[in-house]
Design a protein around this motif. Structure first.
Motif, short mmCIF file in Angstrom:
data_model
loop_
_atom_site.label_atom_id
_atom_site.label_comp_id
_atom_site.label_asym_id
_atom_site.label_seq_id
_atom_site.Cartn_x
_atom_site.Cartn_y
_atom_site.Cartn_z
N GLY A 94 -2.79 -9.95 6.31
CA GLY A 94 -2.99 -9.76 4.87
C GLY A 94 -4.17 -10.51 4.28
N LYS A 95 -5.07 -11.07 5.12
CA LYS A 95 -6.19 -11.86 4.63
C LYS A 95 -7.15 -11.02 3.78
CE LYS A 95 -7.51 -12.92 8.83
NZ LYS A 95 -6.50 -12.20 9.65
N SER A 96 -7.54 -9.90 4.34
CA SER A 96 -8.48 -9.04 3.59
C SER A 96 -7.85 -8.51 2.31
CB SER A 96 -8.95 -7.87 4.46
OG SER A 96 -9.64 -8.36 5.58
N SER A 97 -6.57 -8.19 2.40
CA SER A 97 -5.87 -7.69 1.21
C SER A 97 -5.93 -8.73 0.09
CB SER A 97 -4.42 -7.37 1.53
OG SER A 97 -4.36 -6.39 2.53
N SER A 130 -4.34 -10.66 13.01
CA SER A 130 -4.83 -9.39 12.47
C SER A 130 -3.68 -8.67 11.76
CB SER A 130 -5.36 -8.55 13.63
OG SER A 130 -6.00 -7.42 13.12
N GLY A 131 -3.94 -8.21 10.58
CA GLY A 131 -2.91 -7.49 9.83
C GLY A 131 -2.02 -8.40 9.01
N HIS A 139 -10.88 -15.66 12.03
CA HIS A 139 -10.06 -15.84 13.24
C HIS A 139 -10.61 -16.97 14.09
CE1 HIS A 139 -7.87 -12.08 12.94
NE2 HIS A 139 -9.00 -11.46 12.66
N TYR A 184 0.86 -1.20 0.00
CA TYR A 184 0.00 0.00 0.00
C TYR A 184 0.89 1.23 0.00
CZ TYR A 184 -4.03 -2.95 1.06
OH TYR A 184 -5.01 -3.89 1.01
N1 LIG Z 1 -5.92 0.71 2.40
C1 LIG Z 1 -4.78 0.44 3.08
N2 LIG Z 1 -3.77 1.34 3.07
C2 LIG Z 1 -2.61 1.10 3.72
N3 LIG Z 1 -2.37 -0.01 4.40
C3 LIG Z 1 -3.34 -0.94 4.45
C4 LIG Z 1 -4.58 -0.77 3.80
N4 LIG Z 1 -5.34 -1.87 4.02
C5 LIG Z 1 -4.60 -2.68 4.78
N5 LIG Z 1 -3.40 -2.15 5.05
C6 LIG Z 1 -2.33 -2.77 5.78
O1 LIG Z 1 -2.01 -4.00 5.16
C7 LIG Z 1 -1.77 -4.99 6.15
C8 LIG Z 1 -2.72 -6.18 5.93
O2 LIG Z 1 -4.03 -5.74 6.17
P1 LIG Z 1 -5.29 -6.68 6.00
O3 LIG Z 1 -6.51 -5.85 6.13
O4 LIG Z 1 -5.13 -7.44 4.74
O5 LIG Z 1 -5.14 -7.65 7.24
P2 LIG Z 1 -6.13 -8.78 7.76
O6 LIG Z 1 -5.34 -10.03 7.78
O7 LIG Z 1 -7.39 -8.76 7.00
O8 LIG Z 1 -6.41 -8.29 9.25
P3 LIG Z 1 -7.74 -8.48 10.12
O9 LIG Z 1 -7.75 -9.88 10.57
O10 LIG Z 1 -7.54 -7.54 11.28
O11 LIG Z 1 -8.90 -8.11 9.27
C9 LIG Z 1 -1.96 -4.33 7.50
O12 LIG Z 1 -0.68 -4.01 7.99
C10 LIG Z 1 -2.75 -3.10 7.22
O13 LIG Z 1 -2.39 -2.06 8.08
#
Ligand SMILES: Nc1ncnc2c1ncn2[C@@H]1O[C@H](COP(=O)(O)OP(=O)(O)OP(=O)(O)O)[C@@H](O)[C@H]1O
Ligand SMILES: [Mg+2]
Lengths: 230, 300
Positions: A41-44, A38-39, A196, A11
């Motif tokens: 990268g799953k949602s990404s 958390s964080g 989770h 990002y």
């Molecule tokens: N739009 C964005 N801009 C900048 N950084 C981002 C953005 N979205 C996510 N991140 C960062 O990318 C990393 C992965 O985020 P992501 O949302 O994919 O995590 P996750 O595994 O889904 O977490 P969670 O279980 O809390 O939902 C994190 O460090 C987050 O801060």
């Protein structure tokens, strides 16, 4: 069906990559749990599949389509081939259960007749046929999530993406949602679910992809959350 | 996208955003009324020009006893008069020639200023005899003037068009002023549309994001917003049209025309010709402004 080939995502306003060299292959009809802190990268990863974000490097293919190369005007048609469920349900507050599910069909131009025919069946599938005319605010969290699932599944997508669909639900309600997802999976729909929820993952015994700091650290058939290896 | 679905969404959107919608309708109505007024004025000026330029004459005043012009040596002689008439007759742009004697001029003058004190101070001799000439085209005045300037017996040549031109210049100034205000109001309308659409897009960001995630096309996501703006614009344009038609009926036809019989006023067909323009400008500007705003605020 889904293929990640050395995919990284950085990002703009962040100094560590959200995804770092992901290689992952998912077949048609698979049920995959995406787990990790958390964080991690799953949602990404899910956002790349939807083309809500583009990979910084590497290629993501869905059904033979290179997602990053998909022209913007084709994105809507591409998304119609998938259903999406979120942790916060994302229902329209002013619309009844029936209308919320119908919305998913209306926006893609289905006729009133098709809608009238399809919705009772899908509401029966999620067990809400009695509550078709309630508003989301008159439903429990689990019921709301079932409406969201009905909407995601109403157009019979080949792929269903779920980002923590049980995140706001109590364990027994979550089990209900998982049963539903399992039924949908049995119709041949591929499901990728970020979660989770240890109990659920352990109970379902499906493929587990575990992430940490943007990397896949485990990819296991019929796995358990806390255990590495058999 | 099915029509019933879209119209339901549009109705909901307009109702939810009621005050903004009213503001938008009023703004469109006001700015289009001004646009309409400017167009009406321009039609009116065209009509008056057509009418009066058609009646315009060039007057060639002939020398009298007291004339001092270098082409005069006392009053015009019969020979000079015939010569002038021959010269006029030979000019291509001259269509008709009337002769007006001093006595004719005096009779006319008496009629015009009947009952006025000026009459007592004017004798028939004081009004010069003249030729009144009608040209095929008022633009050709210079040619006629050139041919007659140094002919003996001609005291002066007067072009009525100059007087009219000055009058029309004033009208044109007024017209530009009305148009400038209309454009300023249209600009305000554009800003209002942009703001209204932005607020509506923000208020419905949840809905639009859900629509997007279920695969609605950009067009079908934006269409309700654009149609909402268009509906407001159509209502506004209709109000403006009503205003323009009312001013033709109650102002021009009922008040002005009966009292100012020497002025030709715009006809109904000219007024009706303005109506489609109003709708075009109103709906066109609004839809364009809405689309541009949505491109920025509802990225796909
Ligand atoms: N739009 C964005 N801009 C900048 N950084 C981002 C953005 N979205 C996510 N991140 C960062 O990318 C990393 C992965 O985020 P992501 O949302 O994919 O995590 P996750 O595994 O889904 O977490 P969670 O279980 O809390 O939902 C994190 O460090 C987050 O801060
Ligand atoms: Mg997440």
């Amino acid at each position: 069906m889904i293929n990640f080939d050395n995919v990284s995502k950085q990002y703009k306003n962040s100094n560590t990559p959200a995804l770092d060299g992901i290689n992952l292959s998912i077949e048609q009809g698979d049920f995959v749990f995406l787990v990790g802190q958390s964080g991690s990268g799953k949602s990404s990863l899910l956002r790349l599949l939807l083309k809500e974000e583009k990979p910084t490097s590497g290629t993501v293919t869905v059904d033979g389509i290179n997602v990053a190369k998909l022209p913007n005007r084709k994105v809507p048609a591409f998304r119609r081939t998938m259903g999406i469920v979120f942790q916060d349900f994302r229902l329209l507050p002013g619309k009844t259960v029936f209308d919320n599910v119908a919305f998913g069909m209306e926006v893609i131009g289905k006729s009133k007749k098709e809608i009238q025919q399809r919705i009772p069946a899908i509401l029966e599938l999620v067990g809400l046929e009695e509550k078709a005319h309630r508003l989301p605010s008159e439903l429990s969290g689990g019921e709301q999530q079932r409406v969201a699932l009905a909407r995601a599944f109403v157009n019979k997508p080949k792929l269903l993406l779920a980002d923590e669909p049980t995140g706001n639900l109590d364990p027994s309600t979550s089990v209900g949602i998982m049963k539903l997802l399992d039924r949908i999976n049995r119709t041949g729909t591929t499901i990728v679910m970020a979660t989770h929820d240890v109990a659920i993952v352990d109970q379902m015994r499906k493929r587990i992809v575990q992430m940490e700091n943007g990397k896949i650290i485990r990819d296991q058939e019929r796995g358990m959350y806390g255990h590495t290896g058999q | 996208m099915r029509f019933s679905f879209v119209s339901k969404e549009v109705g909901n959107g307009l109702r939810r955003n009621f005050t903004m919608t009213v503001a938008l309708i009023v703004s469109v109505a006001v700015s289009l009324s001004l646009v309409g007024a400017a167009l009406l004025m321009s039609a009116q000026v065209d009509r008056m020009k057509g009418y009066w330029y058609d009646k315009i004459e060039v007057s060639i005043f002939l020398c009298g006893n007291t004339s001092v012009a270098f082409t005069c040596t006392g009053a015009v002689t019969a020979e000079q008069r015939t010569n002038i008439e021959t010269v006029l007759g030979s000019l291509e742009s001259v269509q008709e020639i009337f002769y007006e004697s001093s006595a004719d001029a005096y009779a006319q003058f008496k009629e015009q200023f009947a009952g006025s004190a000026i009459l007592a101070n004017i004798s028939p001799d004081a009004l010069p005899e003249s030729f009144r000439v009608k040209l095929d085209n008022p633009e050709n005045f210079e040619k006629v003037a050139g041919a007659l300037q140094s002919v003996q017996g001609v005291e002066s040549i007067q072009d009525q068009r100059q007087l009219l031109d000055r009058f029309f210049q004033i009208l044109k100034g007024l017209q530009s002023f009305a148009l400038a205000i209309a454009l300023a109001m249209l600009f305000v309308t554009v800003l209002l549309v942009m703001n209204t659409v932005r607020v509506a897009a923000f208020a419905r960001r949840r809905e639009t994001s859900i629509m997007r995630s279920v695969g609605a096309s950009n067009m079908s996501i934006r269409l309700p917003f654009i149609l909402e703006a268009a509906v407001a614009a159509i209502i506004g344009s209709t109000l403006a049209t009503a205003g323009i038609l009312a001013s033709k009926y109650w102002l021009i036809d009922a008040k002005l025309a009966p009292n100012l019989t020497f002025i030709p006023f715009v006809t109904w067909s000219e007024v009706l010709a303005i109506v489609p323009m109003l709708y075009l400008v109103g709906v066109g500007t609004t839809v364009l402004a809405a689309s541009i705003t949505l491109r920025r605020y509802l990225k796909g």
